[in-house]
Design a protein around this motif. Structure first.
Motif, short mmCIF file in Angstrom:
data_model
loop_
_atom_site.label_atom_id
_atom_site.label_comp_id
_atom_site.label_asym_id
_atom_site.label_seq_id
_atom_site.Cartn_x
_atom_site.Cartn_y
_atom_site.Cartn_z
N LYS A 169 0.88 -1.19 -0.18
CA LYS A 169 0.07 0.08 -0.17
C LYS A 169 0.60 1.39 -0.05
O LYS A 169 0.60 2.29 0.54
N ARG A 170 1.97 1.18 -0.65
CA ARG A 170 2.89 2.17 -0.89
C ARG A 170 3.40 2.70 -2.20
O ARG A 170 3.39 1.56 -3.15
N LEU A 171 3.48 3.78 -2.58
CA LEU A 171 4.11 3.97 -3.94
C LEU A 171 5.51 4.37 -4.11
O LEU A 171 5.78 5.19 -2.91
N GLU A 172 6.23 4.32 -4.96
CA GLU A 172 7.52 4.77 -5.08
C GLU A 172 7.48 5.86 -6.02
O GLU A 172 7.13 5.87 -7.16
N VAL A 173 8.23 7.11 -5.61
CA VAL A 173 8.39 8.25 -6.35
C VAL A 173 9.85 8.51 -7.13
O VAL A 173 10.80 8.49 -6.33
N VAL A 174 10.21 8.49 -8.29
CA VAL A 174 11.41 8.51 -8.92
C VAL A 174 11.49 9.81 -9.80
O VAL A 174 10.50 10.22 -10.71
N GLY A 175 12.76 10.57 -9.94
CA GLY A 175 12.88 11.55 -10.71
C GLY A 175 13.70 11.35 -11.85
O GLY A 175 14.69 10.24 -11.71
N LEU A 176 13.37 11.64 -13.06
CA LEU A 176 14.25 11.24 -14.16
C LEU A 176 14.82 12.33 -14.80
O LEU A 176 14.21 13.50 -15.13
N GLU A 177 16.14 12.40 -15.17
CA GLU A 177 16.92 13.57 -15.84
C GLU A 177 16.82 13.66 -17.28
O GLU A 177 16.99 14.82 -17.79
N GLY A 178 16.41 12.69 -17.99
CA GLY A 178 15.96 12.79 -19.41
C GLY A 178 16.05 11.40 -20.19
O GLY A 178 16.04 10.31 -19.47
N ALA A 179 15.47 11.43 -21.59
CA ALA A 179 15.76 10.22 -22.21
C ALA A 179 16.79 9.44 -22.03
O ALA A 179 16.86 8.19 -22.28
N ILE A 180 18.01 10.19 -22.19
CA ILE A 180 19.15 9.45 -22.02
C ILE A 180 19.39 8.55 -20.97
O ILE A 180 19.64 7.39 -21.09
N GLU A 181 18.94 9.17 -19.83
CA GLU A 181 18.84 8.24 -18.61
C GLU A 181 17.93 7.05 -18.64
O GLU A 181 18.38 6.13 -18.22
N MET A 182 16.80 7.36 -19.25
CA MET A 182 15.76 6.17 -19.46
C MET A 182 16.50 5.11 -19.91
O MET A 182 16.58 4.01 -19.71
N GLY A 183 17.36 5.29 -21.17
CA GLY A 183 17.76 4.35 -21.96
C GLY A 183 18.85 3.86 -21.32
O GLY A 183 19.18 2.45 -21.42
N GLN A 184 19.66 4.58 -20.56
CA GLN A 184 20.79 3.86 -19.81
C GLN A 184 20.28 2.71 -18.66
O GLN A 184 20.79 2.00 -18.57
N ILE A 185 19.04 3.35 -17.94
CA ILE A 185 18.42 2.47 -17.23
C ILE A 185 18.07 1.00 -17.86
O ILE A 185 18.22 0.05 -17.49
N TYR A 186 17.51 1.30 -19.15
CA TYR A 186 16.98 0.08 -19.78
C TYR A 186 18.05 -0.74 -20.36
O TYR A 186 17.76 -2.20 -20.18
N THR A 187 19.04 -0.33 -20.57
CA THR A 187 20.22 -1.02 -21.01
C THR A 187 21.19 -1.63 -19.91
O THR A 187 22.10 -2.49 -20.21
#
Length: 769
Positions: A678-696
Motif C-alpha cells: 500500500k505504498r508508491l515509489e516516486v522517482v525523478g528522471l533526468e531525461g530520455a538518455i537516462e531512461m535508455g541507460q537504465i533500460y540497457t
C-alpha cells in the motif's frame, strides 16, 4: 470515354482490399455509428458540414476520422469511399439517417434525398458502415453483391465474376497467402455457386454459396463466428505434413492453405467437401441435467500418424489415409483398434484442472419444472438470466464444475500483439471448452464474468497487454462477484511490464500453450495494490485530451517518458497499420525517444509543478529533472526498473510497520518495492538518455524521491502524462493519488525466468522467516 471519366470510374470502385482495411479500422475504433452521427447536430464538430441529408468530401473526411477514432484516414481510401458512396447514392438505397427529422411536406420519409454533385447521402453511408460494424454475414454478403453488380441488373455475369476473382487475388496477396495455385481454385469456386448453371449468379445463389464457402467469406473480409453447438468454426490452414480429408479420405494437396480445419475439433476437409454431409462439431454443454456429471470421450478420426498410441504405446503408422483416433477433450491419440480397450469416461487428461467439460454445463431452464428443495421458491427467469449465460437459441446455462478443479476463464484481446491474438484465441478454443474462451472485441469481459459468476474457485487468464489486464481488473471490480478470481497474464502487448513482474515474461513468442496452462496450475496467488487517480483541471473550460483511466495498476508519470509515449500514441492513432507487431512498436518507440532527446521538451520540470507526499512537500528546486514517475511495480517501458534493485533487505523490517511517507535518501536506499505494501515509489528522471541507460543496464536507477501512501501533484502548464502506458496532454491541474483496493494476481512458478525485479520473492522470504 475521356481519361478523366475513366479515372473517376476507377475511383468509384471499392475493392475487397478497401473493404478489409475499412473493416479493420472499424474493429479498432471505440466509437459506434450512433455516436458519430450525434456530431451532426447542435454544436457537434460536423454540424457545419451538413447540407440537409448530404455532406461534401471535406466533411466526409472529417466524419470518417471521427467515426474511426483516428487522427488521419489514408487519403486514397477516404477518396475512394467518397466516390463509391457518391456513385451508389440513390433515393431508395438506404435507411434514414438516425434521428433525422423529416422536412416539411416530405412525400416519403423512408427515401434518401438524392445527393447533389460533389456530395454523398449520409443515409447510404450510415447504413453501409453500420452493417460492417455489427451486421451478420448474410447481410454483408448482400452488400458485397451490390458492390460487384456494376450494371445493377441483380445478376453477376461472367465479366463481373472475372473481376471478383481478380479482386480476390489482390486480397489473397494482401493477406500474404501463396497465390500461385489460387486462381483456378477461385474460378472453380465461383462456378460452383452458379447452382442453376445459367452462366450468371443471382443474389440468392451468392448468399447461399458464400455461407457454405469459407474461403469466399475470408476473401470478402468476412469471418465466421461460433453460433451454436455442432457448427464447425473453419479456418484455412497450411499443413506441414500430409493430412487427409475427414469426408472423402483423400490427401489435401497444395503448396499452402491446402484445406479447412475446424478450430474447435480439428475436423479437416477439402474446401469442396464443405458442401457435403459432415459430422457435427463438438457439443460444448450437456443437453439436460441428466446428461451432466460423466464426460465420455469424443473421438475424431485421422491425422494421428507419427504419434504413439496412448493405450498400447506403439507407433500409429500411416497407411495413406485417415489413421488413428483423437479425443477432443483429453487429446488422447490411439489406434482405431484400441478404442474398444479404452474406458468410455474421459477425465480431460493433463489439462483437467482447467477444462470445463460439457458434462459440467447444462440448461437450468429444464430444472424449473422440478419442485424446489427445502421449500424455497424457484428463482425467477430474470434472476437466472442475470446470473447465468444464455446461448444464441435462448437456453440458460449453469456451471457445476468438476470437484477439485479450477476452471480457467480466458479473455483474448485480438488487437494486442499483431496477429498473435487470433492464433491464441483459436488454440485455446481447441485446448479448452470454447465456452471458456472469449474474444474481448465481441462484448468485452461481461459475458464471461457473468457465465462464471456463481463459481467459487476459478482462475482468469488475460491474453493481451497491460491495458487489457487493467480492463479486466476494472470489470471484476464492477461485476460484484461472489469471489475475486486470481488473474494470470499471457503477454501480447508491447511493454508487458506487469507480466514481467509476475514472471509470465516480456512477450509471447509462440511457445506451447499447454506449458503455459501447466504453469498456471503451479502458480501462486499474490496481492497487487491498485490506486485511484483524480485529475482536477484548474480551468474546466480549457480543453485537453481525455484522461484515459482513473486507476493505476503499474505506474503514473509526467514529463519526458510521457512525451515519448504521447508521440507514439498519436502516430499509432494516425497509422494503425504500421503498429502490427511488438518489434515494429519498439522501433517506433526508439525513434520517438531519440527525437525527444534532441528536443528536450520537458526540461526544467521542477519549475512547472509541485509535489506533495502525504501532505509533505518534496523539494525539487536543486534537481534538474525532465520527468517524474510514480511506481506500483518494478517495471516500466518494457523492463526498465526505475527504482532499481535493493541489495539487502532487513529481516526485521515489516511492510506493515512502514511509515506513511519516507523521504530520507539513506532510508530510501534500503527500501524495497512491494506491490502489496500500500505504498508508491516516486522517482525523478533526468531525461530520455537516462531512461535508455537504465533500460540497457548502464545505469542502475533514477533518482529516488519518496515512498508514500498518498500523492498530490499540482502543474502550472500543459504537460504530457500517462497512466499504465496510456498517454494524454493535460492542461494545468491538481492530481490526487490514493489507495483503491488490492487485486488477486497469479505469480508464475520460478522455473520461468524473469528479467525484472523479484520483489514477490522478497516478500515471500519475509513471510517464511
Amino acid at each position: 470515354m475521356s481519361l478523366e471519366e475513366s479515372e473517376s470510374k476507377e475511383w468509384a470502385i471499392l475493392s475487397p482490399v478497401d473493404f478489409i482495411q475499412l473493416q479493420q479500422y472499424i474493429d479498432y475504433s471505440n466509437l459506434k455509428m450512433k455516436d458519430a452521427l450525434k456530431e451532426f447536430y447542435r454544436d457537434g464538430v460536423l454540424s457545419k458540414y451538413r447540407h440537409g441529408e448530404c455532406i461534401e468530401e471535406e466533411g466526409f473526411k472529417l466524419f470518417m476520422k471521427t467515426y474511426l477514432d483516428v487522427k488521419e484516414v489514408p487519403e486514397d481510401l477516404c477518396h475512394r469511399l467518397f466516390m463509391y458512396f457518391q456513385k451508389t447514392s440513390e433515393p431508395d438505397s438506404a435507411n434514414q439517417l438516425q434521428s433525422t427529422p423529416a422536412g416539411p411536406g416530405s412525400a416519403n420519409q423512408s427515401q434518401s434525398t438524392p445527393a447533389a454533385p460533389g456530395q454523398v447521402c449520409m443515409k447510404d453511408v450510415s447504413c453501409y458502415l453500420s452493417l460492417l460494424e455489427g451486421g451478420c454475414p448474410e447481410d454483408k454478403l448482400e452488400f458485397t453483391f451490390k458492390l460487384y453488380d456494376k450494371d445493377g441488373n441483380g445478376l453477376l455475369d461472367s465479366s463481373e465474376v472475372d473481376r471478383i476473382i481478380a479482386q480476390m487475388m489482390h486480397v489473397a496477396d494482401y493477406l500474404e497467402w501463396d497465390v500461385s495455385e489460387l486462381k483456378p481454385i477461385l474460378k472453380e469456386m465461383m462456378k460452383a455457386i452458379d447452382y442453376d448453371g445459367n452462366g450468371t449468379v443471382s443474389l440468392e445463389e451468392w448468399i447461399r454459396g458464400g455461407m457454405a464457402n469459407v474461403p469466399m467469406l475470408v476473401l470478402l473480409g468476412l469471418e465466421a463466428t461460433i453460433k451454436d453447438d455442432g457448427q464447425h468454426l473453419w479456418q484455412l490452414k497450411h499443413f506441414k505434413r500430409p493430412v487427409y480429408c475427414n469426408v472423402c479420405h483423400s490427401l489435401l494437396v497444395g503448396l499452402r492453405k491446402q484445406g479447412l480445419c475446424c478450430t474447435c475439433c480439428k475436423y479437416t476437409v477439402h474446401e469442396r467437401c464443405t458442401t457435403r454431409s459432415l459430422l457435427p462439431c463438438i457439443s460444448t454443454f450437456a443437453k439436460s441435467k441428466k446428461d451432466a456429471g460423466v464426460q465420455p470421450h469424443v473421438w475424431v478420426e485421422g491425422n494421428c500418424e507419427a504419434s504413439k498410441c496412448d493405450r498400447c504405446q506403439k507407433k500409429i503408422k500411416s497407411y495413406q489415409g485417415l489413421t488413428g483416433m483423437r479425443c477432443v477433450w483429453c487429446h488422447m491419440k490411439i489406434h482405431n483398434d484400441c478404442v474398444s480397450q479404452v474406458p468410455s469416461e474421459c477425465d480431460c487428461g493433463a489439462l483437467k484442472d482447467h477444462i470445463l467439460p460439457p458434462c459440467a454445463i447444462y440448461p437450468v431452464i429444464l430444472e424449473r419444472q422440478n419442485c424446489p428443495k427445502n421449500g424455497s421458491p424457484s428463482p425467477t427467469l430474470s434472476e437466472e438470466t442475470e446470473q447465468s449465460f444464455t446461448t444464441p437459441d435462448g437456453q440458460i446455462l449453469r456451471i457445476t464444475p468438476v470437484p477439485e478443479t479450477h476452471p480457467l476463464l480466458v479473455f483474448v484481446n485480438l488487437k494486442s500483439g499483431g496477429k498473435q491474438g487470433k492464433r491464441v484465441l483459436r488454440k485455446f478454443r481447441y485446448l479448452l471448452n470454447p465456452r471458456q474462451v472469449y474474444d474481448l472485441s465481441n462484448g468485452g469481459p461481461a459475458p464471461g464474468l457473468n457465465f462464471f459468476r456463481d463459481l467459487l474457485d476459478y482462475r482468469i487468464l488475460v491474453c493481451g497487454g497491460d491495458g487489457t489486464v487493467g480492463w479486466i481488473l476494472d470489470a471484476i471490480d464492477k461485476a460484484n462477484l461472489l469471489v475475486r478470481p486470481p488473474v494470470a497474464v499471457l503477454p501480447l502487448g508491447t511493454g508487458n511490464d506487469l507480466a514481467r513482474c509476475l514472471r509470465w515474461g516480456g512477450g509471447y513468442d509462440g511457445e506451447d500453450l499447454q506449458r503455459i496452462l501447466r504453469d498456471i496450475e503451479l502458480s501462486s496467488q499474490v496481492l497487487m495494490d491498485r490506486w485511484s487517480v483524480q485529475v482536477i483541471p484548474d480551468n474546466p473550460q480549457e480543453k485537453g485530451d481525455p484522461v484515459p483511466n482513473d486507476i493505476i495498476n503499474n505506474y503514473f508519470s509526467i514529463g519526458v517518458d510521457a512525451s515519448i509515449a504521447h508521440r507514439f500514441h498519436q502516430m499509432r492513432e494516425k497509422h494503425p497499420q504500421k503498429f502490427n507487431s511488438r518489434v515494429k512498436n519498439k522501433l517506433w518507440y526508439f525513434e520517438f525517444a531519440t527525437s525527444e532527446t534532441i528536443s528536450a521538451s520537458c526540461k526544467k520540470l521542477n519549475e512547472c509543478l509541485t509535489l506533495q507526499c502525504c501532505g509533505l512537500p518534496i523539494d525539487l528546486s536543486s534537481l534538474s529533472l525532465e520527468g517524474i514517475a510514480v511506481l506500483n511495480i518494478p517495471s516500466m517501458h518494457g523492463g526498465s526498473n526505475l527504482w532499481g534493485e535493493t541489495k539487502k533487505l532487513d529481516p526485521g523490517s515489516s511492510t506493515n510497520q512502514q511509515p506513511e511517507v519516507i523521504t530520507d535518501p539513506e532510508v530510501l536506499k534500503g527500501s524495497v518495492q512491494d506491490s502489496s505494501d500500500k505504498r508508491l515509489e516516486v522517482v525523478g528522471l533526468e531525461g530520455a538518455i537516462e531512461m535508455g541507460q537504465i533500460y540497457t543496464g548502464l545505469k542502475s536507477a533514477g533518482r529516488r524521491l519518496a515512498k508514500c501512501s498518498q500523492i498530490t501533484i499540482k502543474t502550472k502548464k500543459p504537460l504530457p502524462m500517462q497512466i499504465d502506458g496510456e498517454p494524454w496532454m493535460q492542461p494545468p491541474c491538481t492530481i490526487h493519488i490514493t489507495h483503491k483496493n488490492q487485486a488477486h494476481m497469479l505469480l508464475a512458478p520460478p522455473t520461468r525466468t524473469s528479467s525484472s525485479s523479484s520483489f514477490f520473492n522478497l516478500k515471500k522470504n519475509i513471510q517464511e522467516t
